[in-house]
Design a protein around this motif. Structure first.
Motif, PDB file in Angstrom:
ATOM      1  N   ASP A  83       0.816  -1.213   0.000  1.00 43.21           N
ATOM      2  CA  ASP A  83       0.000   0.000   0.000  1.00 43.21           C
ATOM      3  C   ASP A  83       0.853   1.268   0.000  1.00 43.21           C
ATOM      4  O   ASP A  83       0.436   2.293  -0.532  1.00 43.21           O
ATOM      5  CB  ASP A  83      -0.923   0.015   1.225  1.00 43.21           C
ATOM      6  CG  ASP A  83      -2.107  -0.929   1.075  1.00 43.21           C
ATOM      7  OD1 ASP A  83      -2.485  -1.233  -0.073  1.00 43.21           O
ATOM      8  OD2 ASP A  83      -2.653  -1.379   2.102  1.00 43.21           O
ATOM      9  N   ARG A  84       2.036   1.183   0.571  1.00 43.98           N
ATOM     10  CA  ARG A  84       2.847   2.398   0.702  1.00 43.98           C
ATOM     11  C   ARG A  84       3.788   2.609  -0.482  1.00 43.98           C
ATOM     12  O   ARG A  84       3.952   3.738  -0.964  1.00 43.98           O
ATOM     13  CB  ARG A  84       3.669   2.335   1.994  1.00 43.98           C
ATOM     14  CG  ARG A  84       4.520   3.569   2.212  1.00 43.98           C
ATOM     15  CD  ARG A  84       4.963   3.702   3.636  1.00 43.98           C
ATOM     16  NE  ARG A  84       5.710   4.931   3.848  1.00 43.98           N
ATOM     17  CZ  ARG A  84       6.096   5.370   5.044  1.00 43.98           C
ATOM     18  NH1 ARG A  84       5.774   4.683   6.125  1.00 43.98           N
ATOM     19  NH2 ARG A  84       6.776   6.480   5.155  1.00 43.98           N
ATOM     20  N   PHE A  85       4.423   1.541  -0.949  1.00 43.27           N
ATOM     21  CA  PHE A  85       5.458   1.690  -1.986  1.00 43.27           C
ATOM     22  C   PHE A  85       5.039   1.163  -3.350  1.00 43.27           C
ATOM     23  O   PHE A  85       5.805   1.270  -4.307  1.00 43.27           O
ATOM     24  CB  PHE A  85       6.753   0.993  -1.542  1.00 43.27           C
ATOM     25  CG  PHE A  85       7.351   1.582  -0.296  1.00 43.27           C
ATOM     26  CD1 PHE A  85       8.004   2.805  -0.336  1.00 43.27           C
ATOM     27  CD2 PHE A  85       7.240   0.925   0.913  1.00 43.27           C
ATOM     28  CE1 PHE A  85       8.556   3.344   0.808  1.00 43.27           C
ATOM     29  CE2 PHE A  85       7.782   1.458   2.072  1.00 43.27           C
ATOM     30  CZ  PHE A  85       8.436   2.682   2.025  1.00 43.27           C
ATOM     31  N   GLY A  86       3.861   0.587  -3.456  1.00 46.88           N
ATOM     32  CA  GLY A  86       3.375   0.181  -4.760  1.00 46.88           C
ATOM     33  C   GLY A  86       3.330  -1.318  -4.963  1.00 46.88           C
ATOM     34  O   GLY A  86       4.043  -2.079  -4.306  1.00 46.88           O
ATOM     35  N   ARG A  87       2.479  -1.731  -5.900  1.00 45.48           N
ATOM     36  CA  ARG A  87       2.262  -3.161  -6.158  1.00 45.48           C
ATOM     37  C   ARG A  87       3.464  -3.790  -6.855  1.00 45.48           C
ATOM     38  O   ARG A  87       3.781  -4.949  -6.617  1.00 45.48           O
ATOM     39  CB  ARG A  87       1.012  -3.354  -7.014  1.00 45.48           C
ATOM     40  CG  ARG A  87      -0.197  -2.522  -6.608  1.00 45.48           C
ATOM     41  CD  ARG A  87      -0.579  -2.689  -5.158  1.00 45.48           C
ATOM     42  NE  ARG A  87      -1.794  -1.925  -4.847  1.00 45.48           N
ATOM     43  CZ  ARG A  87      -2.190  -1.644  -3.616  1.00 45.48           C
ATOM     44  NH1 ARG A  87      -1.458  -2.025  -2.574  1.00 45.48           N
ATOM     45  NH2 ARG A  87      -3.315  -0.969  -3.399  1.00 45.48           N
ATOM     46  N   ALA A 135      -3.313  -5.196  -7.501  1.00 44.40           N
ATOM     47  CA  ALA A 135      -2.985  -4.654  -8.825  1.00 44.40           C
ATOM     48  C   ALA A 135      -4.048  -5.038  -9.849  1.00 44.40           C
ATOM     49  O   ALA A 135      -4.454  -4.217 -10.685  1.00 44.40           O
ATOM     50  CB  ALA A 135      -1.613  -5.160  -9.273  1.00 44.40           C
ATOM     51  N   LEU A 136      -4.524  -6.279  -9.795  1.00 44.18           N
ATOM     52  CA  LEU A 136      -5.556  -6.711 -10.735  1.00 44.18           C
ATOM     53  C   LEU A 136      -6.887  -5.995 -10.468  1.00 44.18           C
ATOM     54  O   LEU A 136      -7.619  -5.660 -11.395  1.00 44.18           O
ATOM     55  CB  LEU A 136      -5.743  -8.223 -10.646  1.00 44.18           C
ATOM     56  CG  LEU A 136      -4.585  -9.058 -11.209  1.00 44.18           C
ATOM     57  CD1 LEU A 136      -4.814 -10.533 -10.915  1.00 44.18           C
ATOM     58  CD2 LEU A 136      -4.419  -8.832 -12.706  1.00 44.18           C
ATOM     59  N   MET A 137      -7.200  -5.761  -9.203  1.00 40.86           N
ATOM     60  CA  MET A 137      -8.431  -5.028  -8.876  1.00 40.86           C
ATOM     61  C   MET A 137      -8.368  -3.592  -9.374  1.00 40.86           C
ATOM     62  O   MET A 137      -9.380  -3.019  -9.786  1.00 40.86           O
ATOM     63  CB  MET A 137      -8.672  -5.045  -7.360  1.00 40.86           C
ATOM     64  CG  MET A 137      -9.066  -6.403  -6.795  1.00 40.86           C
ATOM     65  SD  MET A 137      -9.372  -6.302  -5.019  1.00 40.86           S
ATOM     66  CE  MET A 137      -8.333  -7.614  -4.414  1.00 40.86           C
ATOM     67  N   GLU A 138      -7.175  -3.012  -9.350  1.00 38.45           N
ATOM     68  CA  GLU A 138      -7.008  -1.639  -9.812  1.00 38.45           C
ATOM     69  C   GLU A 138      -6.917  -1.564 -11.330  1.00 38.45           C
ATOM     70  O   GLU A 138      -7.304  -0.555 -11.928  1.00 38.45           O
ATOM     71  CB  GLU A 138      -5.757  -1.050  -9.148  1.00 38.45           C
ATOM     72  CG  GLU A 138      -5.956  -0.790  -7.663  1.00 38.45           C
ATOM     73  CD  GLU A 138      -4.669  -0.769  -6.853  1.00 38.45           C
ATOM     74  OE1 GLU A 138      -4.733  -0.490  -5.646  1.00 38.45           O
ATOM     75  OE2 GLU A 138      -3.592  -1.056  -7.426  1.00 38.45           O
ATOM     76  N   ALA A 139      -6.411  -2.626 -11.957  1.00 37.10           N
ATOM     77  CA  ALA A 139      -6.335  -2.648 -13.416  1.00 37.10           C
ATOM     78  C   ALA A 139      -7.696  -2.912 -14.045  1.00 37.10           C
ATOM     79  O   ALA A 139      -8.001  -2.405 -15.128  1.00 37.10           O
ATOM     80  CB  ALA A 139      -5.336  -3.711 -13.877  1.00 37.10           C
ATOM     81  N   PRO A 200      -1.084  -0.229 -12.802  1.00 42.60           N
ATOM     82  CA  PRO A 200      -2.117   0.787 -12.572  1.00 42.60           C
ATOM     83  C   PRO A 200      -1.829   1.590 -11.319  1.00 42.60           C
ATOM     84  O   PRO A 200      -1.194   1.076 -10.382  1.00 42.60           O
ATOM     85  CB  PRO A 200      -3.393  -0.053 -12.409  1.00 42.60           C
ATOM     86  CG  PRO A 200      -2.917  -1.373 -11.932  1.00 42.60           C
ATOM     87  CD  PRO A 200      -1.607  -1.604 -12.629  1.00 42.60           C
ATOM     88  N   PRO A 201      -2.251   2.852 -11.275  1.00 40.08           N
ATOM     89  CA  PRO A 201      -2.086   3.636 -10.041  1.00 40.08           C
ATOM     90  C   PRO A 201      -2.914   3.034  -8.931  1.00 40.08           C
ATOM     91  O   PRO A 201      -3.978   2.453  -9.164  1.00 40.08           O
ATOM     92  CB  PRO A 201      -2.596   5.025 -10.435  1.00 40.08           C
ATOM     93  CG  PRO A 201      -3.521   4.782 -11.582  1.00 40.08           C
ATOM     94  CD  PRO A 201      -2.966   3.605 -12.321  1.00 40.08           C
ATOM     95  N   MET A 202      -2.409   3.149  -7.717  1.00 38.32           N
ATOM     96  CA  MET A 202      -3.147   2.598  -6.579  1.00 38.32           C
ATOM     97  C   MET A 202      -4.437   3.380  -6.391  1.00 38.32           C
ATOM     98  O   MET A 202      -4.432   4.614  -6.327  1.00 38.32           O
ATOM     99  CB  MET A 202      -2.294   2.645  -5.314  1.00 38.32           C
ATOM    100  CG  MET A 202      -1.133   1.672  -5.343  1.00 38.32           C
ATOM    101  SD  MET A 202      -0.286   1.519  -3.767  1.00 38.32           S
ATOM    102  CE  MET A 202       0.509   3.104  -3.664  1.00 38.32           C
TER     103      MET A 202
END
Length: 419
Positions: A83-87, A135-139, A200-202
């Motif tokens: 959550d802090r540094f990215g998927r 990541a998949l949920m955000e994509a 994708p962006p968080m």
């Protein structure tokens, strides 16, 4: 209305095909293809590894339990890191830990060293989970359920392919270590591929989740929906474990099937799981919500388990293995996690960690309970399976009922805010 629905479906499908994160998603899925093979690679090479480690098969098999330890340890920080540094960072760390595990196991001199390396595989699994699922949920925000359930298809594909690879090596009298090297090579190539992809962006918290939970409540307590869905992770992992670990033993010792026929029950379960992934993916794309799958699959898991227990004959056991594979191994874990991420206002990496903790607890407790039951009657394990599945149905029903009462839920939240 049917015409509009068809048009909407074609538009959504077109949007999916044009999604600029498709290539990144492919890299994520390939990781789980290797993950599926890594889960069984020790068991598939157990005779060779037991000689290398100067132990028996039981000692070599004990190394597998270390994956659960690593997974539980890592979830306390992997979700926050995601959550802090990215998927992408989380996924990359998962790949690197898996390379460490596979390469280390290949040269490990004894069980103690192998056990420590097994912990790294659990850590790898945790990093992959907390990076990939969010990541998949955000994509694919409109199709997060189908996107996540494809993970299960790739895992099953890996578990289907590896035995054939090892059989090929044995028939050609080649070194067993090539099976590890192939996995390492695939991971290294995929690592380069993932590093060059755009993630994708968080996503920020959805307006729906923010409305459902006051800001203070988000940090001070969990909603009933969140609690139920986190507990569902325990249920989903339990029914998956019982099918994979006990259906063959039940077939040989209770149903009195031959050793070869009882082993095939696991393959029949995998066939059912793959069919379920395809059906769930297609229906999910049509707009069927995860909660409906969860309720149907859990209650049917209970029914099939009771039938297998009540009628211990080869035909019933064979058909039951396929059906249990469909209903209990075809994506329950992914469906529950997807719904939890949708309902919770917390970070997707964090809720993935909480869900994984529930899975880890199941990995530790259910083998002990099942082993105790097996000393009395192996058939009783499928009564346990039915009971756990019914508990999962109750959890799903609670979430379903609360979602159909938005006014009452809002009133409860308002009352909590006043207090």
């Amino acid at each position: 209305m049917r015409f509009n629905r068809a048009v909407n479906y074609r538009e959504q499908r077109g949007e999916t095909m044009k999604n600029k994160y498709l290539s990144a998603s492919l890299g994520l899925y390939i990781n789980y293809f290797v993950h599926g093979m890594a889960l069984i690679i020790i068991a598939q090479n157990i005779d060779f590894l037991s000689k290398q480690w100067h132990t028996d098969n039981a000692g070599a098999a004990a190394v597998v339990s270390s994956l659960g330890i690593g997974k539980l340890v890592a979830v306390f920080f992997s979700g926050k890191l995601s959550d802090r540094f990215g998927r992408k960072l989380s996924v990359v760390l998962g790949i690197l830990f898996y390379v460490l595990f596979l390469g280390g196991i290949l040269i490990s001199p004894n069980v103690a060293v192998a056990y420590m390396l097994g912990i790294s595989a659990g850590v790898a699994n945790s990093f992959l989970d907390t990076g990939t699922y969010p990541a998949l949920m955000e994509a694919f925000p409109k199709k997060s359920g189908p996107a996540n359930i494809i993970i299960k298809a790739f895992m099953q594909g890996g578990q289907f392919v590896l035995p054939y690879l090892i059989s090929f090596l044995i028939m050609r009298q080649l070194w067993f270590g090539w099976s590890f090297i192939v996995l390492i090579a695939v991971l290294c190539v995929n690592l380069v591929f993932v590093l060059t992809r755009t993630f994708p962006p968080m996503a920020a918290d959805s307006p729906e989740s923010q409305a459902a939970e006051p800001q203070k409540a988000r940090t001070l307590h969990f909603s009933l929906n969140e609690i139920c869905l986190i507990l569902f992770g325990y249920v989903a992992q339990t029914v998956l474990y019982i099918l994979g670990q006990w259906i063959a033993k039940y077939g040989s010792e209770v149903v009195h099937m031959s050793e070869g026929s009882s082993r095939l029950l696991v393959s029949y379960g995998s066939l059912g799981a793959i069919c379920c992934v395809l059906v769930t993916f297609l229906l999910g794309n049509r707009g069927i919500k995860p909660i409906y799958f969860m309720m149907i699959y859990t209650v049917m898991t209970a029914v099939v388990s009771l039938v297998i227990w009540a009628f211990p004959v080869p035909a019933v056991c064979t058909a039951g293995a396929v059906l249990l594979g469909y209903f209990s191994s075809g994506g329950l874990i992914q469906l529950g996690l997807t719904l939890l991420a949708e309902k919770s206002s917390r970070g997707k990496g964090l809720v993935t960690s909480l869900y994984t903790i529930a899975e880890g607890v199941a990995i530790f407790t259910i083998p002990l309970v099942a082993a105790a039951i097996s000393r009395v009657n192996i058939g009783g394990i499928f009564l346990l399976n039915a009971a756990v599945a019914l508990f999962g149905f109750v959890l799903s029903l609670i979430v379903f009922t609360r979602d159909r009462q938005p006014v009452n839920e809002a009133g409860v939240q308002a009352e909590r805010a006043r207090c």
